[in-house]
Design an enzyme around this catalytic site. Structure first.
Site, PDB file in Angstrom:
ATOM      1  N   ASP A 187       0.881  -1.176   0.000  1.00 14.06           N
ATOM      2  CA  ASP A 187       0.000   0.000   0.000  1.00 14.06           C
ATOM      3  C   ASP A 187       0.913   1.219   0.000  1.00 14.06           C
ATOM      4  OD1 ASP A 187      -2.220   1.865   0.513  1.00 14.06           O
ATOM      5  OD2 ASP A 187      -3.323   0.084   1.103  1.00 14.06           O
ATOM      6  N   HIS A 213      -3.077   2.871  -4.536  1.00 10.81           N
ATOM      7  CA  HIS A 213      -2.359   2.487  -3.313  1.00 10.81           C
ATOM      8  C   HIS A 213      -0.953   1.972  -3.632  1.00 10.81           C
ATOM      9  CE1 HIS A 213      -5.725   3.052  -0.510  1.00 10.81           C
ATOM     10  NE2 HIS A 213      -6.494   2.628  -1.495  1.00 10.81           N
ATOM     11  N   GLU A 233     -10.417   2.406  -4.369  1.00 11.68           N
ATOM     12  CA  GLU A 233     -10.139   3.839  -4.203  1.00 11.68           C
ATOM     13  C   GLU A 233      -9.184   4.408  -5.262  1.00 11.68           C
ATOM     14  OE1 GLU A 233     -10.774   4.055   0.622  1.00 11.68           O
ATOM     15  OE2 GLU A 233      -8.776   3.575  -0.081  1.00 11.68           O
TER      16      GLU A 233
HETATM   17  C1  ACM Z   1     -10.701  -0.331   1.645  1.00 14.15           C
HETATM   18  O1  ACM Z   1     -11.067  -0.160   2.801  1.00 14.15           O
HETATM   19  N1  ACM Z   1     -10.094   0.644   0.986  1.00 14.15           N
HETATM   20  C2  ACM Z   1     -10.908  -1.594   0.956  1.00 14.15           C
END
Ligand code: ACM
Length: 532
Positions: A190, A251, A308
């Protein structure tokens, strides 16, 4: 020795033949009938097996009894005393059901599959661990039949935000096994850190492993490939499948710190957030990474994240490669670029004979329904769950409320998340049932199960991590395993009380739902930023 037996028998004379009807096991078994009498467990008690495949099961039981009660049970060839018998009645590798009977003459665990034997052993271990006094122990009679309600009973740990290391992960796997949980979803990459060694791209860990959510300069922390093999084997001994998550195309900051040539940029708030979908070499780079991931994790499943992306994909609009890609493939907007990227990387995963797992943003894409599992996490967006089901995908339910365990469990807590006033208290975790999601309707067979997610932006120490996991893990296990019609929160709390003692014995720093002040919130060092 003889005197100890005498004391035990005299004690038993004063105990009523029947005993409490509460079977002190979490998750609650399907049926548990109290039987008269006791089986005496001593160092003379052998563990007998009827099939060589159960040798490791017997060893697991012996190890746990030695570790937790200090008693080394007898070897098989000294079988002259009432025994604990493990009986495999078939070769059904998927069967998790078992029967456990405890009578004065024997303890028997029977199942048509090795997994069932393992779960029966864990029920027995729960009973043994709660026995008072010292060896020899008298364990009350029970007739237990049991099987899980849901197939997917998962916990996710985020080690990108904060890295906890092998011992913490193993301890978590131990408790997962204790509670009959079977999927460990490992969020290894991430923005703050890349935690998985990739031989072909060593800078991913040497550079990308530097820093964490609270300290961007913390020395590089990551798992070597040898560490990964060790953890995967440790989990497999406990019938836990480890699923790696390599998050893309968002991410991705930590990877982009190491290899900026594949970066698709980001925004001021989310710098270097994405991989670049407009460069052909990005796909081969990520394929190389996934080839190593595939070798290390034999689960047949790779989680590609996909969440996201819109937080940081704005920069793609200015990228000439992305513009060309859009023109060539008739992609109308950035969301379609994202879906295109996910589809291409999913195809790579399929070529490796794996299923692809994705967060619910990816439900918009067009993926083969028999090879795709969607993780529904946005509890405020039931339409994403509906879309996933309409497209025929299998789904794991991990709605933020109540299954994000970085949410607070008590309004007095200072660190942790809240969603429009909603918290993830023990009762909500306990009461959750897939049936409560109205959009599921008659499509319950597409729901594989449930998962609790431990995100770690706010969790930087082991006691804090434990505090957020215990005892919610027990309530979660009951949501995952026990038949919804049998669940009963008051009964759960009764069974939970003695388990808090086990946490204490194992030096787990837990939240005490009966008296929160006894174990105060373990606030992290330094300045506390409340992320709400
Ligand atoms: C998440 O909580 N971004 C999967």
């Amino acid at each position: 020795m003889k005197i100890q037996f005498l004391v035990l028998f005299i004690t038993l004379l004063f105990v009523k033949p029947g005993h409490t009807q509460v079977c002190p096991i979490i998750p609650l078994p399907e049926t548990a009938i109290a039987k008269p009498g006791y089986f005496i467990i001593s160092k003379h008690t052998p563990v007998l097996i009827n099939d060589p495949s159960l040798r490791r099961h017997a060893a697991f039981l012996q190890n746990e009894v030695l570790k937790t009660k200090g008693v080394a049970l007898a070897f098989q060839d000294q079988a002259n005393a009432p025994a604990i018998k493990l009986v495999l009645s078939g070769k059904n590798s998927s069967s998790e059901a078992y029967k456990l009977s405890i009578e004065p003459s024997e303890i028997k665990i029977i199942s048509s599959g090795e997994k069932g034997i393992f779960y029966g052993i864990n029920s027995l271990i729960q009973l043994i661990r709660q026995l008072p006094g010292s060896e020899p122990f008298a364990i009350s009679g029970w007739e237990i039949t049991d099987k899980p309600a849901l197939a997917w009973r998962g916990i996710m740990l985020d080690e990108s935000r904060h890295f906890f290391g092998k011992e913490t992960v193993k301890e978590m796997l131990d408790w997962m096994a204790f509670y009959k949980l079977n999927k460990f979803h490992w969020h290894l990459t991430d923005a703050p850190g890349w935690r998985l060694e990739i031989k072909k791209y060593p800078k991913l860990t040497l550079v990308g492993g530097i820093g964490n959510h609270t300290d961007s300069l913390a020395p590089a922390k990551y798992y070597t490939q040898e560490d990964i093999k060790e953890i995967v084997a440790y989990a497999a001994e406990r019938y836990i499948t480890v699923i790696p998550e390599i998050d893309m195309p968002g991410h991705a900051r930590s990877a982009n710190m190491a290899y900026p040539e594949y970066s698709g940029g980001g925004t001021a708030k989310y710098p270097e957030f994405t991989f670049n979908p407009g460069k052909e070499k990005t796909y081969s780079y990520l394929t190389d990474i996934l080839r190593e991931v595939n070798v290390l994790f034999p689960s047949g499943m790779i989680h590609l994240g996909g969440d996201e992306v819109s937080f940081g994909s704005k920069n793609w609009e200015r990228d000439s490669g992305v513009k060309q890609l859009m023109q060539k493939n008739d992609l109308k907007n950035l969301k379609e670029v994202e879906d295109y990227f996910v589809r291409r990387m999913a195809d790579t995963v399929f070529q490796m004979n794996n299923k692809v797992l994705l967060w619910d943003e990816a439900a918009t894409g067009d993926l083969p329904s028999d090879k795709t599992i969607i993780f529904w996490w946005r509890h405020d967006r039931p339409e994403q769950l509906k879309m996933a089901l309409d497209k025929g995908y299998s789904v794991v339910l991990c709605p933020r409320v109540p299954f994000y365990f970085d949410f607070i469990q008590d309004t007095t807590q200072r660190v942790g998340r809240i969603w429009k006033g909603a918290i993830a208290d023990l009762r909500k975790v306990y009461d959750y049932m897939p049936e409560q999601e109205s959009v599921i309707g008659k499509r319950g067979d597409q729901i594989l199960g449930v998962q609790a997610n431990l995100w770690t932006e706010n969790l930087s120490t082991v006691p804090h991590l434990q505090y957020m996991l215990f005892p919610r893990i027990g309530a979660f296990a009951e949501s995952a395993w026990s038949a919804p019609g049998k669940k009963d929160y008051t009964g759960f709390l009764e069974r939970l009380k003695p388990q808090l003692e086990l946490y204490k014995q194992d030096k787990i720093y837990y939240y005490n739902p009966f008296n929160p002040a006894v174990t105060p919130e373990p606030l992290p060092p330094g300045k506390i930023t409340i992320n709400r």
